[in-house]
Design a protein around this motif. Structure first.
Motif, PDB file in Angstrom:
ATOM      1  N   LEU A 207       1.886  -1.519  -9.571  1.00 23.46           N
ATOM      2  CA  LEU A 207       1.978  -0.892  -8.259  1.00 23.46           C
ATOM      3  C   LEU A 207       2.618   0.482  -8.284  1.00 23.46           C
ATOM      4  O   LEU A 207       2.522   1.210  -7.288  1.00 23.46           O
ATOM      5  CB  LEU A 207       2.773  -1.801  -7.303  1.00 23.46           C
ATOM      6  N   ALA A 208       3.296   0.836  -9.383  1.00 26.24           N
ATOM      7  CA  ALA A 208       3.991   2.125  -9.416  1.00 26.24           C
ATOM      8  C   ALA A 208       3.574   2.979 -10.611  1.00 26.24           C
ATOM      9  O   ALA A 208       3.198   4.140 -10.453  1.00 26.24           O
ATOM     10  CB  ALA A 208       5.505   1.906  -9.423  1.00 26.24           C
ATOM     11  N   VAL A 209       3.644   2.413 -11.822  1.00 22.21           N
ATOM     12  CA  VAL A 209       3.375   3.221 -13.013  1.00 22.21           C
ATOM     13  C   VAL A 209       1.902   3.619 -13.073  1.00 22.21           C
ATOM     14  O   VAL A 209       1.575   4.785 -13.351  1.00 22.21           O
ATOM     15  CB  VAL A 209       3.806   2.461 -14.279  1.00 22.21           C
ATOM     16  N   PHE A 210       1.015   2.675 -12.834  1.00 23.10           N
ATOM     17  CA  PHE A 210      -0.418   2.991 -12.843  1.00 23.10           C
ATOM     18  C   PHE A 210      -0.763   4.101 -11.848  1.00 23.10           C
ATOM     19  O   PHE A 210      -1.389   5.106 -12.216  1.00 23.10           O
ATOM     20  CB  PHE A 210      -1.234   1.738 -12.540  1.00 23.10           C
ATOM     21  N   PRO A 211      -0.379   3.973 -10.553  1.00 22.64           N
ATOM     22  CA  PRO A 211      -0.695   5.059  -9.610  1.00 22.64           C
ATOM     23  C   PRO A 211      -0.029   6.381  -9.979  1.00 22.64           C
ATOM     24  O   PRO A 211      -0.622   7.445  -9.782  1.00 22.64           O
ATOM     25  CB  PRO A 211      -0.162   4.513  -8.272  1.00 22.64           C
ATOM     26  N   TRP A 212       1.206   6.317 -10.503  1.00 21.30           N
ATOM     27  CA  TRP A 212       1.880   7.554 -10.893  1.00 21.30           C
ATOM     28  C   TRP A 212       1.121   8.259 -12.012  1.00 21.30           C
ATOM     29  O   TRP A 212       0.943   9.478 -11.980  1.00 21.30           O
ATOM     30  CB  TRP A 212       3.311   7.243 -11.326  1.00 21.30           C
ATOM     31  N   PHE A 213       0.677   7.501 -12.998  1.00 23.83           N
ATOM     32  CA  PHE A 213      -0.116   8.094 -14.080  1.00 23.83           C
ATOM     33  C   PHE A 213      -1.409   8.688 -13.539  1.00 23.83           C
ATOM     34  O   PHE A 213      -1.853   9.755 -13.984  1.00 23.83           O
ATOM     35  CB  PHE A 213      -0.427   7.045 -15.142  1.00 23.83           C
ATOM     36  N   ALA A 214      -2.031   7.995 -12.581  1.00 26.46           N
ATOM     37  CA  ALA A 214      -3.272   8.520 -12.003  1.00 26.46           C
ATOM     38  C   ALA A 214      -3.025   9.843 -11.285  1.00 26.46           C
ATOM     39  O   ALA A 214      -3.780  10.814 -11.456  1.00 26.46           O
ATOM     40  CB  ALA A 214      -3.872   7.493 -11.040  1.00 26.46           C
ATOM     41  N   GLY A 215      -1.981   9.901 -10.479  1.00 19.00           N
ATOM     42  CA  GLY A 215      -1.663  11.140  -9.785  1.00 19.00           C
ATOM     43  C   GLY A 215      -1.307  12.256 -10.745  1.00 19.00           C
ATOM     44  O   GLY A 215      -1.722  13.407 -10.559  1.00 19.00           O
ATOM     45  N   ARG A 216      -0.533  11.927 -11.776  1.00 22.54           N
ATOM     46  CA  ARG A 216      -0.155  12.953 -12.743  1.00 22.54           C
ATOM     47  C   ARG A 216      -1.370  13.448 -13.522  1.00 22.54           C
ATOM     48  O   ARG A 216      -1.487  14.640 -13.829  1.00 22.54           O
ATOM     49  CB  ARG A 216       0.896  12.387 -13.695  1.00 22.54           C
ATOM     50  N   PHE A 217      -2.283  12.542 -13.858  1.00 24.92           N
ATOM     51  CA  PHE A 217      -3.491  12.956 -14.567  1.00 24.92           C
ATOM     52  C   PHE A 217      -4.311  13.924 -13.727  1.00 24.92           C
ATOM     53  O   PHE A 217      -4.778  14.957 -14.228  1.00 24.92           O
ATOM     54  CB  PHE A 217      -4.328  11.736 -14.927  1.00 24.92           C
ATOM     55  N   LEU A 218      -4.494  13.623 -12.441  1.00 21.72           N
ATOM     56  CA  LEU A 218      -5.272  14.515 -11.591  1.00 21.72           C
ATOM     57  C   LEU A 218      -4.587  15.864 -11.443  1.00 21.72           C
ATOM     58  O   LEU A 218      -5.249  16.911 -11.418  1.00 21.72           O
ATOM     59  CB  LEU A 218      -5.476  13.868 -10.217  1.00 21.72           C
TER      60      LEU A 218
ATOM     61  N   ILE B 158       0.838  -1.205   0.000  1.00 22.54           N
ATOM     62  CA  ILE B 158       0.000   0.000   0.000  1.00 22.54           C
ATOM     63  C   ILE B 158       0.869   1.250   0.000  1.00 22.54           C
ATOM     64  O   ILE B 158       0.564   2.247  -0.677  1.00 22.54           O
ATOM     65  CB  ILE B 158      -0.941  -0.019   1.212  1.00 22.54           C
ATOM     66  N   ALA B 159       1.978   1.217   0.749  1.00 21.55           N
ATOM     67  CA  ALA B 159       2.874   2.377   0.793  1.00 21.55           C
ATOM     68  C   ALA B 159       3.461   2.668  -0.580  1.00 21.55           C
ATOM     69  O   ALA B 159       3.545   3.834  -1.000  1.00 21.55           O
ATOM     70  CB  ALA B 159       3.986   2.136   1.808  1.00 21.55           C
ATOM     71  N   ALA B 160       3.880   1.621  -1.311  1.00 23.07           N
ATOM     72  CA  ALA B 160       4.445   1.837  -2.650  1.00 23.07           C
ATOM     73  C   ALA B 160       3.408   2.443  -3.593  1.00 23.07           C
ATOM     74  O   ALA B 160       3.709   3.357  -4.373  1.00 23.07           O
ATOM     75  CB  ALA B 160       4.969   0.515  -3.210  1.00 23.07           C
ATOM     76  N   VAL B 161       2.167   1.953  -3.511  1.00 20.44           N
ATOM     77  CA  VAL B 161       1.112   2.490  -4.371  1.00 20.44           C
ATOM     78  C   VAL B 161       0.824   3.952  -4.029  1.00 20.44           C
ATOM     79  O   VAL B 161       0.734   4.821  -4.911  1.00 20.44           O
ATOM     80  CB  VAL B 161      -0.169   1.636  -4.242  1.00 20.44           C
TER      81      VAL B 161
END
Length: 505
Positions: A135-146, A74-77
């Motif tokens: 666990l990393a690229v998907f959440p990063w893209f989500a954060g960057r999109f927002l 969870i921390a990595a995500v």
């Protein structure tokens, strides 16, 4: 918020330690992992990249130790998401992902050298990259999109308000400019009429057939007409723009003249018009035709243009319709200033005006009542800035979901393809296996073996001083109960052969 996230993650990690290891046996690595988790939570706002790397370091250690941890997962995500949400730069995150993948590849190569199985380690590395994407690229893209959507919307609303203000200013300026043009039209027409009156009065003034009283009145009329013409010229000069005379061709050219001039320049123009219309309505008709022909020449080169003027007892209708362009336009899309001016002219006359795309081309239409007031139709405008912002945000969402999904799909396809290839090339037929005998020279046995070993081989201890290889008895995909054959060699010969797992039929 960061404090709450850190507290929840630390509490979850502590619960995992208590459930899986007695408190009296807590070792140094648990302490280090706890420090990594606290550091990742603390640095998530000031240094998002460092926070993400700390969470990944702890997770990598647990994976290499064969321990699953919900808290570090969870921390990595979360840290990956916050990295995209709080960091504007793209390169640091890309470099971090590439570095993690490279470290994983180096570790897999090292294990391949130690264990002598590069194919298995390659598959493990692909699984690691797949986990990195999830666990990393998907959440990063989500954060960057927002983050981008928020910035885009904020900038878009500001830009939209600015453009709306500019559009109002431009529209108002064009209305004033069109009023000045109308005033110029009045000068051209009324000045001509006043000149005729003065000329006729001058003739009466010198007519000897009239009495002195009548000749004197004619002289006064001539003087008054001249003064009115001069006053009109002065007023029109004050209404006009400084330094411009604003000559208007339509005040002298008829619709037929303009059409002929357009044809002479190479345009294909069809004219459907009654006799020339005079007066204020005629001036407006000529302005509409002039603007429509000008727009067609600039933005629809090669298109056929139809000019139609219809007049009845109460209303005069004029339309300029061009088909789709047959070659690219040389100029950029204009500001519609001419259309705004025509709309203002029609408004002042109590008429209607509409301009917009029609049947692949463009149409300009006006209805000019002789003595009536009608409802104004708005000019069709281009897509609003707000809609452009919304569409850009939707494109960003597609990218935020589509890019990591495409990467994950590509990895899955690659792993499945490699797995299928390994299954097809790691089959040792049972008949060949049954012909092997203990003590048979190693070279003879290896000549009959497949080129690859199976990927997901069972974990078993080898005979002393021997190395073992595992093969499938038949090509089966995703059958975890298929027959597995093992052959073990020392330096010179076959020392053991086993049916490790027998398929139950």
């Amino acid at each position: 918020m960061d404090v709450a996230i850190g507290a929840v993650l630390c509490a979850l990690f502590g619960l995992e330690v208590l459930l899986n290891q007695p408190v009296s046996r807590l070792s140094w690595d648990v302490t280090v992992l706890f420090v990594l988790l606290v550091g990742a939570s603390t640095l998530s706002r000031r240094a998002p990249l460092a926070s993400f790397l700390l969470a990944c370091a702890g997770m990598a250690y647990l994976v290499m130790a064969g321990i699953g941890s919900a808290s570090f997962t969870i921390a990595a995500v979360l840290m990956s998401y916050l990295l995209g949400r709080r960091t504007a730069e793209v390169r640091p995150a890309v470099y971090a992902f590439a570095a993690l993948a490279a470290l994983g590849l180096g570790y897999s190569i090292f294990l391949g050298v130690v264990r002598g199985r590069f194919d298995t380690q390659l598959m493990q590395w692909l699984w690691m990259v797949f986990g990195l994407v999830l666990l990393a690229v998907f959440p990063w893209f989500a954060g960057r999109f927002l983050r981008q959507r928020a910035e885009l919307q904020r900038a878009g609303w500001q830009r939209a308000e600015q453009l709306e203000r500019e559009q109002r200013i431009i529209a108002e300026r064009e209305r004033l400019r069109e009023r000045a043009r109308i005033a110029q039209d009045m000068h051209d027409s009324l000045g001509h009429e006043l000149a005729l009156i003065a000329l006729r009065a001058g003739g009466l003034e010198v007519d000897r057939g009239l009495g002195e009283h009548h000749r004197q009145a004619a002289g006064e009329l001539r003087t008054t007409a001249g003064q009115a013409s001069e006053t009109l010229r002065t007023i029109i000069g004050l209404l006009g723009e400084p330094g411009t005379l604003a000559p208007l061709r339509p005040t002298t050219d008829s619709v037929a003249d303009m059409v002929e001039r357009a044809r002479a320049s190479g345009m294909t123009v069809d004219l459907d018009s009654p006799a020339e219309i005079t007066g204020v309505v005629g001036l407006a008709v000529r302005r509409v035709v002039q603007e429509g022909l000008t727009n067609a020449a600039k933005y629809a080169p090669g298109a056929r243009v139809t000019v139609r003027v219809e007049r009845d007892k109460d209303v005069t209708s004029v339309s300029v319709v061009n088909a789709a362009a047959t070659r690219p336009a040389e100029g950029e899309i204009g500001t519609q200033r001419g259309l705004i001016g025509l709309r203002e002219r029609a408004l002042l006359m109590g008429g209607t005006f509409a301009a917009g795309h029609e049947g692949g081309g463009f149409a300009v239409r006006a209805r000019l009542p002789h003595d009536a007031t009608a409802v104004i139709e708005p000019i069709e405008t281009t897509e609003s800035v707000r809609e452009q912002v919304r569409r850009s945000a939707r494109r960003g969402l597609i990218v935020a979901v589509g890019v990591p999904a495409a990467i994950a799909f590509g990895l899955v396809a690659l792993m499945f393809g490699y797995y299928a290839y390994s299954v097809m090339h790691s089959v040792l037929p049972r008949a060949d296996y049954d012909r092997f005998w203990i003590g048979q020279p190693k070279g003879e046995v290896e000549a009959a073996l497949p080129e690859m070993q199976m990927l997901d081989a069972p974990t078993m201890s080898n005979p002393p001083g021997a190395g073992c290889r595992y093969y499938l008895a038949e090509a089966t995909m995703f059958d975890f109960h298929s027959t597995v054959l093992r052959v073990c060699f020392d330096a010179d010969s076959l020392v053991a052969k086993d049916v490790v797992r027998e398929q139950h039929k």
